[in-house]
Design a protein around this motif. Structure first.
Motif, mmCIF file in Angstrom:
data_model
loop_
_atom_site.group_PDB
_atom_site.id
_atom_site.type_symbol
_atom_site.label_atom_id
_atom_site.label_comp_id
_atom_site.label_asym_id
_atom_site.label_seq_id
_atom_site.Cartn_x
_atom_site.Cartn_y
_atom_site.Cartn_z
ATOM 1 N N ALA A 152 0.862 -1.183 0.000
ATOM 2 C CA ALA A 152 0.000 0.000 0.000
ATOM 3 C C ALA A 152 0.902 1.238 0.000
ATOM 4 C CB ALA A 152 -0.893 -0.022 1.242
ATOM 5 N N ASP A 153 0.328 2.408 -0.195
ATOM 6 C CA ASP A 153 1.112 3.646 -0.228
ATOM 7 C C ASP A 153 1.426 4.073 1.209
ATOM 8 O OD1 ASP A 153 2.214 6.142 -0.513
ATOM 9 O OD2 ASP A 153 0.727 6.858 -1.959
ATOM 10 N N TRP A 154 2.422 3.426 1.808
ATOM 11 C CA TRP A 154 2.709 3.640 3.228
ATOM 12 C C TRP A 154 3.194 5.032 3.576
ATOM 13 C CZ3 TRP A 154 0.288 1.587 6.878
ATOM 14 C CH2 TRP A 154 -0.295 0.330 6.675
ATOM 15 N N PRO A 155 4.038 5.679 2.741
ATOM 16 C CA PRO A 155 4.407 7.057 3.105
ATOM 17 C C PRO A 155 3.163 7.939 3.258
ATOM 18 C CG PRO A 155 5.884 6.217 1.425
ATOM 19 C CD PRO A 155 4.793 5.186 1.577
ATOM 20 N N ALA A 156 2.206 7.799 2.343
ATOM 21 C CA ALA A 156 0.987 8.619 2.427
ATOM 22 C C ALA A 156 0.109 8.188 3.608
ATOM 23 C CB ALA A 156 0.200 8.510 1.117
ATOM 24 N N LEU A 157 -0.004 6.884 3.840
ATOM 25 C CA LEU A 157 -0.831 6.411 4.961
ATOM 26 C C LEU A 157 -0.253 6.855 6.304
ATOM 27 C CD1 LEU A 157 -1.767 2.772 3.842
ATOM 28 C CD2 LEU A 157 -3.328 4.717 4.111
#
Ligand SMILES: *Cc1c(COP(=O)(O)O)cnc(C)c1O
Length: 386
Positions: A152-157
């Protein structure tokens, strides 16, 4: 014998080919445990925890009894419970939603993005704002799922969770070995849950799981919670916990398999490439993700609609090629979760992507021991059904 030999059968998952490579080592390790009698919390558990942490590049790994219990223990450590909203994708395995419910918290289902199968960041932000507006629940946690092995887009999450003071939990049950920016999943969220169910990228021969974290205080809590909330001494109960330990024999099996994982991940990537080469012109294949390495826990394609999917499955079956549907129903439509869905948001916006993907998705055989000839036969069978 004729030159025409019958083709090698194709399995959705193949655990036998791998077992043949490590069987003597498995037998040796299990025999040692039978001799020692250290069935619970034996030395293999600690050895595995150290090796898992090193593989993922995190400070701590805590072995637990399953991926579901990994999620549960991680949430218990944050005292998540009644009155708390836990945001998670509507398109995932049931366990992701079950855990907040078991703890008395309320799952808030979030749609997935069109590109890839993971949580839609805009829809997540919208639902956090709606929960705050309705004012009945506290936004407490986001469970990001790396579905099918795609990070998943972890930096954004992480940024969203920091801004809202929420706990970021990575459900990496299908994604152990996956990476973002060259850094493996495990350190991207506050805690990362792994499952060692037999068909996962690293699987044991029963149930097992682990929690990864860089936070020493959290790791200590996880160790306590997995053993009935025990304190510094054995019969001191400091908190309500559970029986969530990883057993020694499963740890031993994982120790035999872990040295193969690096090469197996490369093999999965190669197989995904063979499929994409042969199928991208015909169906929607998983797109490439800048800076991300999928663990390819599963390989799922999208067909135009349910009818075409039915035809493709039938054509595959007729050619002896297995397929499966992960998942046929979005979680907010599951009978057990419908009431929770209604309780989460009085005015829930629709979840159109999760709903249509369930009609169109189809998983092809994916395991590291599939060869190019077999991948070619899988692709031909798919195309024959279109
Ligand atoms: C497999 C899985 C789990 C649960 O793991 P178990 O070890 O079976 O309890 C949780 N979430 C996802 C996304 C999974 O695929």
């Amino acid at each position: 014998m004729s030159a025409e030999t019958s083709p090698r059968p194709i399995a959705l998952f193949d655990m036998k080919a791998q077992q043949a490579l490590i069987r003597p080592e498995i037998d040796r390790r299990i025999a040692a445990i039978l001799d020692s009698g250290a069935f619970i919390n034996g030395p293999d558990v600690r050895e595995l925890e150290a090796k898992l942490a090193a593989f993922a590049g995190v400070a701590h790994a805590v072995g637990v009894s399953s991926g579901t219990d990994a999620l549960q223990i991680a949430m218990m450590a944050e005292n998540i419970g009644p009155g708390d909203a836990v945001f998670l994708p509507a398109f995932t395995y049931t366990a992701t939603a079950e855990v907040p419910l078991v703890l008395g918290a309320t799952p808030v289902f979030v749609d997935i993005a069109e590109d890839g199968f993971n949580i839609d960041l805009q829809d997540l932000k919208r639902r956090i704002a709606l929960v705050k507006e309705e004012g009945r629940l506290r936004p407490r946690a986001v469970i990001g799922v790396d579905l099918f092995g795609r990070p998943a887009d972890w930096p954004a999450l992480e940024e969203i969770c920091r801004a809202e003071g929420m706990f970021a939990l990575d459900d990496a049950a299908q994604a152990f070995g996956g990476a973002l920016g060259g850094k493996r999943l495990g350190a991207w969220a506050d805690a990362t849950a792994l499952s060692f169910y037999p068909t996962k990228t690293l699987g044991c021969y029963g149930d097992g799981g682990a929690i990864l974290t860089n936070d020493a205080a959290r790791a200590e809590l996880y160790r306590s919670l997995r053993t009935h909330g025990e304190g510094k001494t054995r019969y001191e109960v400091e908190r309500t916990g559970m029986n969530g330990r990883l057993d020694t024999i499963q740890a031993a099996i994982l120790l035999c398999k872990l040295p193969l994982l690096e090469e197996e991940l490369k093999a999965r990537t190669r197989i995904a490439g063979w499929y994409a080469e042969r199928l991208a012109k015909h169906v929607t294949v998983p797109g490439t993700q800048a800076g991300a390495d999928s663990a390819w826990g599963l390989y799922s394609i999208l067909l135009p609609d349910a009818e075409t999917r039915g035809r493709v499955q039938a054509a595959m079956q007729a050619r002896g090629v297995p397929s499966a549907i992960y998942y046929p129903k979005p979680l907010h439509h599951q009978p057990a979760y419908a009431a929770a869905h209604a309780a989460g948001l009085r005015q829930s916006p629709p979840l159109p992507v999760s709903e249509t993907v369930c009609q169109r998705i189809l998983a092809l055989p994916m395991h590291p021991y599939l060869d190019e000839e077999q991948a070619g036969r899988v692709a031909e069978a798919v195309i024959a059904g279109l």
